[in-house]
Write an enzyme that holds these catalytic residues in place. Structure first.
Site, PDB file in Angstrom:
ATOM      1  N   ASP A 136       1.890  -0.134   3.122  1.00  0.00           N
ATOM      2  CA  ASP A 136       0.579  -0.741   3.398  1.00  0.00           C
ATOM      3  C   ASP A 136      -0.570   0.152   2.966  1.00  0.00           C
ATOM      4  O   ASP A 136      -1.713  -0.308   2.858  1.00  0.00           O
ATOM      5  CB  ASP A 136       0.476  -1.028   4.904  1.00  0.00           C
ATOM      6  CG  ASP A 136      -0.797  -1.757   5.292  1.00  0.00           C
ATOM      7  OD1 ASP A 136      -1.058  -2.830   4.716  1.00  0.00           O
ATOM      8  OD2 ASP A 136      -1.534  -1.243   6.151  1.00  0.00           O
ATOM      9  N   HIS A 164      -3.455  -2.453   2.963  1.00  0.00           N
ATOM     10  CA  HIS A 164      -4.026  -1.674   4.078  1.00  0.00           C
ATOM     11  C   HIS A 164      -4.500  -2.590   5.212  1.00  0.00           C
ATOM     12  O   HIS A 164      -5.651  -2.526   5.656  1.00  0.00           O
ATOM     13  CB  HIS A 164      -5.194  -0.815   3.589  1.00  0.00           C
ATOM     14  CG  HIS A 164      -5.435   0.393   4.458  1.00  0.00           C
ATOM     15  ND1 HIS A 164      -5.863   1.589   3.952  1.00  0.00           N
ATOM     16  CD2 HIS A 164      -5.323   0.573   5.801  1.00  0.00           C
ATOM     17  CE1 HIS A 164      -6.006   2.458   4.948  1.00  0.00           C
ATOM     18  NE2 HIS A 164      -5.685   1.866   6.075  1.00  0.00           N
ATOM     19  N   ILE A 165      -3.589  -3.429   5.692  1.00  0.00           N
ATOM     20  CA  ILE A 165      -3.937  -4.415   6.722  1.00  0.00           C
ATOM     21  C   ILE A 165      -3.169  -4.187   8.026  1.00  0.00           C
ATOM     22  O   ILE A 165      -3.121  -5.074   8.875  1.00  0.00           O
ATOM     23  CB  ILE A 165      -3.656  -5.852   6.230  1.00  0.00           C
ATOM     24  CG1 ILE A 165      -2.176  -5.968   5.795  1.00  0.00           C
ATOM     25  CG2 ILE A 165      -4.582  -6.240   5.101  1.00  0.00           C
ATOM     26  CD1 ILE A 165      -1.648  -7.380   5.759  1.00  0.00           C
ATOM     27  N   GLY A 166      -2.597  -2.989   8.188  1.00  0.00           N
ATOM     28  CA  GLY A 166      -1.801  -2.730   9.381  1.00  0.00           C
ATOM     29  C   GLY A 166      -2.526  -3.066  10.673  1.00  0.00           C
ATOM     30  O   GLY A 166      -1.943  -3.623  11.597  1.00  0.00           O
ATOM     31  N   GLY A 167      -3.797  -2.726  10.756  1.00  0.00           N
ATOM     32  CA  GLY A 167      -4.573  -3.009  11.956  1.00  0.00           C
ATOM     33  C   GLY A 167      -5.534  -4.162  11.808  1.00  0.00           C
ATOM     34  O   GLY A 167      -6.411  -4.361  12.656  1.00  0.00           O
ATOM     35  N   GLU A 210      -6.713   3.647  -3.398  1.00  0.00           N
ATOM     36  CA  GLU A 210      -6.878   2.237  -3.038  1.00  0.00           C
ATOM     37  C   GLU A 210      -8.185   1.694  -3.612  1.00  0.00           C
ATOM     38  O   GLU A 210      -9.171   2.432  -3.727  1.00  0.00           O
ATOM     39  CB  GLU A 210      -6.873   2.074  -1.519  1.00  0.00           C
ATOM     40  CG  GLU A 210      -5.557   2.481  -0.880  1.00  0.00           C
ATOM     41  CD  GLU A 210      -5.565   2.318   0.629  1.00  0.00           C
ATOM     42  OE1 GLU A 210      -6.604   1.897   1.183  1.00  0.00           O
ATOM     43  OE2 GLU A 210      -4.523   2.607   1.265  1.00  0.00           O
ATOM     44  N   ILE A 234       0.587   4.637  18.246  1.00  0.00           N
ATOM     45  CA  ILE A 234       1.304   3.548  17.580  1.00  0.00           C
ATOM     46  C   ILE A 234       2.809   3.751  17.690  1.00  0.00           C
ATOM     47  O   ILE A 234       3.561   2.806  17.955  1.00  0.00           O
ATOM     48  CB  ILE A 234       0.876   3.426  16.105  1.00  0.00           C
ATOM     49  CG1 ILE A 234      -0.603   3.056  16.013  1.00  0.00           C
ATOM     50  CG2 ILE A 234       1.732   2.383  15.377  1.00  0.00           C
ATOM     51  CD1 ILE A 234      -1.162   3.085  14.612  1.00  0.00           C
ATOM     52  N   ASP A 256       8.272  14.475  16.293  1.00  0.00           N
ATOM     53  CA  ASP A 256       6.855  14.794  16.384  1.00  0.00           C
ATOM     54  C   ASP A 256       6.713  16.307  16.433  1.00  0.00           C
ATOM     55  O   ASP A 256       7.587  17.007  16.969  1.00  0.00           O
ATOM     56  CB  ASP A 256       6.235  14.163  17.635  1.00  0.00           C
ATOM     57  CG  ASP A 256       4.718  14.035  17.533  1.00  0.00           C
ATOM     58  OD1 ASP A 256       4.237  12.901  17.421  1.00  0.00           O
ATOM     59  OD2 ASP A 256       4.028  15.069  17.546  1.00  0.00           O
TER      60      ASP A 256
END
Length: 410
Positions: free
Chosen positions: A265, A293-296, A270, A163, A182
């Site tokens: 998100d 939690h709708i990123g994907g 949750e 991503i 990273d």
């Protein structure tokens, strides 16, 4: 030959939970698997223990927890498909020891998440949330103060994986400068530049976006100490994992206006189902975008995930292919003409392959093809033999020392 040796398709039980894409259901039904059940929600542990007893293939998303207790009840389970990126909901070590193949979809929703990060960045840096609220309340809040373009700003990406790299490309197309951090050395795309420390990144970035997995090392990665080092007026976006950000500390730095906004998100806790109550200390704060939690969660991403994971499950069931597996070693092989195929999963100990060959040789079972792959704990052998598959041959392989699981494919 398949019809004579394969396990009957109407006896294969497939269970899909959490409203997995119909693409997955369609693939199996089109191939003749009639016992496919799709449920809209997740199951709690005790309910799943009951439901999974006779299941051969299981499909889940992020809410279903596959614990040792669940796996202990799954006596017939061959594979688990995680129709999402993450697999932290599955006890991978326990699945590995039981010879259960686990697949996921590490690439299928990367575009959806990356696009939403860009969209959220524009909404926050332009303070659209405040202006939208005012307009709905009948106030004409036409003002450019504190509103900026993305062009020329610096995006800091924490986690330069699937991503993060996709986001990097999109951000540069908007004219942004991209920095990334990273824990592993990564090849930069375009003009993106790595930094050595998190402090270097957050102190220079106008927008910081998180894209890291859920591990012990990433728990509260963004804590009060790091937030203090953020560039004043910057924005935080977390579309990674809920435990990565100290929410109480984030609230403090938003209220003090050290941060000018945030898009969150994912949350430490949750709700289990759609429509359930949700609360967060971030609610009611200005210029804070909260999403469930709708990123994907786009139609394209869910279709891609359904296609990707169901294909992996299907190829494993039909041919023993384990490419993309997180537990059983990867093998990809074409069907062998005029042969019968057996899969043998065993503990990775010296002498197992020799024992397999010795048993088959003693019983005059000729091997037309043999494929072996191992990891630290598991060995996976695919055998193509030229004799009619007999109960005797199957039993011989089951009785080889260190055997975990043996399956007839065709």
């Amino acid at each position: 030959m398949k019809e004579q040796t394969s396990y009957p398709k109407d006896k294969i039980k497939i269970l899909f939970l959490e409203n997995i894409s119909d693409k997955a259901v369609e693939r199996f039904k089109a191939a003749g698997y009639s016992d496919v059940t799709k449920l809209s929600g997740a199951l709690k542990e005790d309910d799943l223990v009951k439901a999974i007893k006779d299941v051969h293939l299981l499909g889940i998303r992020s809410k279903t927890q596959i614990t040792p207790k669940v796996l202990a009840s799954a006596q017939k389970l061959q594979a688990i498909g995680c129709f999402c990126i993450g697999t932290n909901q599955v006890d991978l070590e326990e699945a590995r020891h039981k010879g259960i193949t686990v697949f996921n979809a590490p690439y299928s929703n990367t575009r959806s998440v990356a696009e939403l990060v860009i969209g959220s960045s524009i909404m926050l840096i332009r303070k659209i949330l405040d202006k939208n609220k005012a307009a709905h309340e009948g106030t004409w809040f036409k003002d450019s103060h504190g509103s900026y373009e993305l062009r020329g700003k610096t995006l800091g990406i924490i986690g330069y994986g699937n991503i993060g790299t996709q986001l990097s490309i999109l951000a540069e197309a908007f004219g942004m400068k991209v920095l990334f951090y990273d824990v592993q050395t990564k090849l930069p795309l375009g003009n993106a530049a790595p930094v050595k420390t998190l402090k270097d990144l957050v102190s220079k970035a106008d927008i910081v976006s998180l894209h890291v997995p859920e591990t012990a090392e990433t728990e509260k990665l963004v804590d009060e100490k790091l937030l203090k080092q953020f560039k004043k007026g910057s924005i935080l976006i977390n579309y990674a994992r809920g435990h990565c950000v100290d929410i109480d500390a984030l609230v403090k730095y938003l209220k003090s206006e050290h941060l000018s906004g945030a898009a969150i998100d994912v949350f430490p806790v949750e709700p289990e189902k759609i429509g359930n109550p949700f609360s967060s200390p971030l609610q009611g704060l200005p210029n804070v975008l909260l999403t469930p939690h709708i990123g994907g969660s786009t139609e394209e991403a869910q279709a891609n995930i359904g296609e990707d994971v169901s294909k992996k499950l299907f190829e494993y069931l039909e041919n023993g292919v384990t490419d993309g597996s997180l537990t059983v070693p990867a093998l990809a092989l074409r069907p062998h003409p005029n042969a019968h195929r057996i899969l043998h999963i065993h503990n990775n100990k010296p002498g197992v392959l020799s024992a397999i060959n010795a048993e088959l040789s003693k019983n005059n079972i000729n091997i037309l093809g043999q494929y072996l792959s191992t990891n630290d704990t598991i060995g996976y052998v695919v055998l193509d033999i030229d004799k009619m598959l007999s109960d005797k041959a199957f039993q011989l392989l089951k009785n080889v020392k260190e055997t975990i699981k043996v399956r007839k494919v065709y």
